[in-house]
Design a protein around this motif. Sequence first.
Motif, mmCIF file in Angstrom:
data_model
loop_
_atom_site.group_PDB
_atom_site.id
_atom_site.type_symbol
_atom_site.label_atom_id
_atom_site.label_comp_id
_atom_site.label_asym_id
_atom_site.label_seq_id
_atom_site.Cartn_x
_atom_site.Cartn_y
_atom_site.Cartn_z
ATOM 1 N N GLN A 5 0.830 -1.206 0.000
ATOM 2 C CA GLN A 5 0.000 0.000 0.000
ATOM 3 C C GLN A 5 0.866 1.259 0.000
ATOM 4 O OE1 GLN A 5 -2.982 0.040 3.093
ATOM 5 N NE2 GLN A 5 -4.369 -1.182 1.839
ATOM 6 N N LEU A 6 1.937 1.247 0.790
ATOM 7 C CA LEU A 6 2.850 2.392 0.831
ATOM 8 C C LEU A 6 3.471 2.640 -0.533
ATOM 9 C CD1 LEU A 6 4.601 4.566 2.227
ATOM 10 C CD2 LEU A 6 6.197 2.726 2.850
ATOM 11 N N SER A 7 3.905 1.571 -1.200
ATOM 12 C CA SER A 7 4.518 1.712 -2.518
ATOM 13 C C SER A 7 3.557 2.364 -3.508
ATOM 14 C CB SER A 7 4.958 0.340 -3.035
ATOM 15 O OG SER A 7 5.526 0.447 -4.314
ATOM 16 N N ARG A 8 2.302 1.944 -3.471
ATOM 17 C CA ARG A 8 1.307 2.538 -4.361
ATOM 18 C C ARG A 8 1.051 4.004 -4.001
ATOM 19 N NH1 ARG A 8 -1.108 -2.744 -3.975
ATOM 20 N NH2 ARG A 8 -2.423 -2.069 -2.232
ATOM 21 N N ALA A 9 0.994 4.291 -2.709
ATOM 22 C CA ALA A 9 0.745 5.664 -2.265
ATOM 23 C C ALA A 9 1.892 6.585 -2.670
ATOM 24 C CB ALA A 9 0.554 5.695 -0.748
ATOM 25 N N LEU A 10 3.136 6.117 -2.522
ATOM 26 C CA LEU A 10 4.286 6.917 -2.937
ATOM 27 C C LEU A 10 4.277 7.144 -4.443
ATOM 28 C CD1 LEU A 10 7.157 5.439 -0.736
ATOM 29 C CD2 LEU A 10 6.354 7.812 -0.722
ATOM 30 N N GLY A 11 3.897 6.115 -5.200
ATOM 31 C CA GLY A 11 3.821 6.258 -6.654
ATOM 32 C C GLY A 11 2.813 7.319 -7.064
ATOM 33 N N ARG A 12 1.636 7.296 -6.428
ATOM 34 C CA ARG A 12 0.603 8.300 -6.725
ATOM 35 C C ARG A 12 1.099 9.702 -6.392
ATOM 36 N NH1 ARG A 12 -2.837 4.534 -4.130
ATOM 37 N NH2 ARG A 12 -2.773 5.801 -2.231
ATOM 38 N N TYR A 13 1.734 9.829 -5.229
ATOM 39 C CA TYR A 13 2.178 11.139 -4.759
ATOM 40 C C TYR A 13 3.274 11.708 -5.661
ATOM 41 C CZ TYR A 13 3.424 14.762 -1.344
ATOM 42 O OH TYR A 13 3.662 15.965 -0.715
ATOM 43 N N GLU A 14 4.232 10.878 -6.018
ATOM 44 C CA GLU A 14 5.319 11.330 -6.890
ATOM 45 C C GLU A 14 4.807 11.674 -8.287
ATOM 46 O OE1 GLU A 14 8.121 8.181 -6.586
ATOM 47 O OE2 GLU A 14 8.742 8.729 -4.542
ATOM 48 N N LYS A 15 3.846 10.911 -8.785
ATOM 49 C CA LYS A 15 3.252 11.212 -10.088
ATOM 50 C C LYS A 15 2.544 12.565 -10.057
ATOM 51 C CE LYS A 15 -0.104 9.465 -13.468
ATOM 52 N NZ LYS A 15 -1.110 8.420 -13.757
ATOM 53 N N GLU A 16 1.812 12.809 -8.971
ATOM 54 C CA GLU A 16 1.103 14.086 -8.824
ATOM 55 C C GLU A 16 2.086 15.253 -8.782
ATOM 56 O OE1 GLU A 16 -0.714 16.322 -5.094
ATOM 57 O OE2 GLU A 16 -1.793 14.450 -5.501
ATOM 58 N N GLN A 17 3.204 15.085 -8.051
ATOM 59 C CA GLN A 17 4.192 16.157 -7.966
ATOM 60 C C GLN A 17 4.810 16.460 -9.331
ATOM 61 O OE1 GLN A 17 6.312 14.371 -4.376
ATOM 62 N NE2 GLN A 17 6.551 16.537 -3.983
ATOM 63 N N LYS A 18 5.089 15.413 -10.082
ATOM 64 C CA LYS A 18 5.667 15.609 -11.420
ATOM 65 C C LYS A 18 4.697 16.325 -12.349
ATOM 66 C CE LYS A 18 8.798 11.619 -11.350
ATOM 67 N NZ LYS A 18 9.059 10.241 -11.891
ATOM 68 N N GLU A 19 3.431 15.929 -12.288
ATOM 69 C CA GLU A 19 2.414 16.570 -13.141
ATOM 70 C C GLU A 19 2.252 18.035 -12.785
ATOM 71 O OE1 GLU A 19 -0.986 14.102 -12.479
ATOM 72 O OE2 GLU A 19 -0.389 12.615 -13.996
ATOM 73 N N ARG A 20 2.333 18.362 -11.499
ATOM 74 C CA ARG A 20 2.216 19.760 -11.072
ATOM 75 C C ARG A 20 3.420 20.575 -11.541
ATOM 76 N NH1 ARG A 20 -0.645 20.934 -5.307
ATOM 77 N NH2 ARG A 20 -2.610 19.883 -5.742
ATOM 78 N N SER A 21 4.590 19.965 -11.482
ATOM 79 C CA SER A 21 5.803 20.703 -11.892
ATOM 80 C C SER A 21 5.802 20.982 -13.383
ATOM 81 C CB SER A 21 7.061 19.914 -11.493
ATOM 82 O OG SER A 21 7.137 18.703 -12.207
ATOM 83 N N ILE A 22 5.212 20.081 -14.168
ATOM 84 C CA ILE A 22 5.116 20.288 -15.621
ATOM 85 C C ILE A 22 4.176 21.443 -15.936
ATOM 86 C CG2 ILE A 22 4.275 19.258 -17.766
ATOM 87 C CD1 ILE A 22 5.247 16.538 -16.686
ATOM 88 N N LYS A 23 3.080 21.544 -15.156
ATOM 89 C CA LYS A 23 2.121 22.636 -15.372
ATOM 90 C C LYS A 23 2.739 23.988 -14.998
ATOM 91 C CE LYS A 23 -1.993 19.794 -14.515
ATOM 92 N NZ LYS A 23 -3.153 19.562 -13.637
#
Length: 312
Positions: free
Chosen positions: A294-312
């Motif tokens: 569960q932690l691995s999935r949560a970290l993946g979601r969080y890191e993906k969100e951060q990357k998408e925000r930085s691109i915007k």
Amino acid sequence: MTLQSSSTQVTSLEGKVAVVTGGSSGIGNAVCGELIKRGAKIVIGDISDRGHEVAAGYNREAGKKVAAFLYTDVSKYDDNKALFQLADSEFGGVDIAILNAGTCENADSIFTPLDDELEERIFNVNAIGMIKSSKVAILHMAKRGGGSIVCTSSAAGLYSAPALIAYAATKHAVLGYVKSCTFLPEVCNVRCYTSVCPSFVDTKFMDNVKTVDGVPDPFYDFVDKVPTVPMTVIIDGVFRYLGDNSANGETVMAFPIGIEAVKATEWHRSLLTDDSLKAQDIYLKKAIPHYKQQLSRALGRYEKEQKERSIK
């Protein structure tokens, strides 16, 4: 049993980074000062703009940047994420989170107006806000390799009074949440515990709730006669457990005479049958791998969100 003062167990926090919610005044501000004295860098999150002055004062005194501030409503995930991401960008990560933000607005709520926003605010800050802050903290600490979370509760988390009916409910929630996080060290090397549950403290925290609908609450005539907890005792509670790697899910009272550990309630013997104990053993073997996934999935979601925000 009253514990001896042991804040000296943590003599140095050099190289550590701490996020402190509600760090602009009262207990939070006192803890910030002690963290900096022990060498830590701090990031203060608060809804009070006084945080700017507090952080600037620490930086002037140190002659370098040791503190930063960000307006933070802990009831909002976006604010919590921005706060912990600021700790990453300013100081390289987060090792310690002192989750101290709180409110006593509408603490005596039993006969107040039937107003959704008024009713929910104290729960959104004291309980849900603490949960949101902790969930973001865990992700940042897991990425860094571990850390420690201190959640400030209150004597109202164990005791009750009509004048604090809603406040007590929120602080009971904090204790229940922290007690349920004892599995975290095995999952991500993060310890989460309630370090201090102070009884009455000599701060301005409850000044604005001494009247309800303009009528003085007689509870505070009683409170004025109760000995207050010195801030040094609360600091001892915080730093005792920051220096104890075995502590996890602890409830520690802060009284005028010192800090006192509260023994956890054990399961009733009628629940502990041969079958239930065997089932428990099986569950415990499966639980840690389950939560690591569960932690691995949560970290993946969080890191993906951060990357998408930085691109915007």
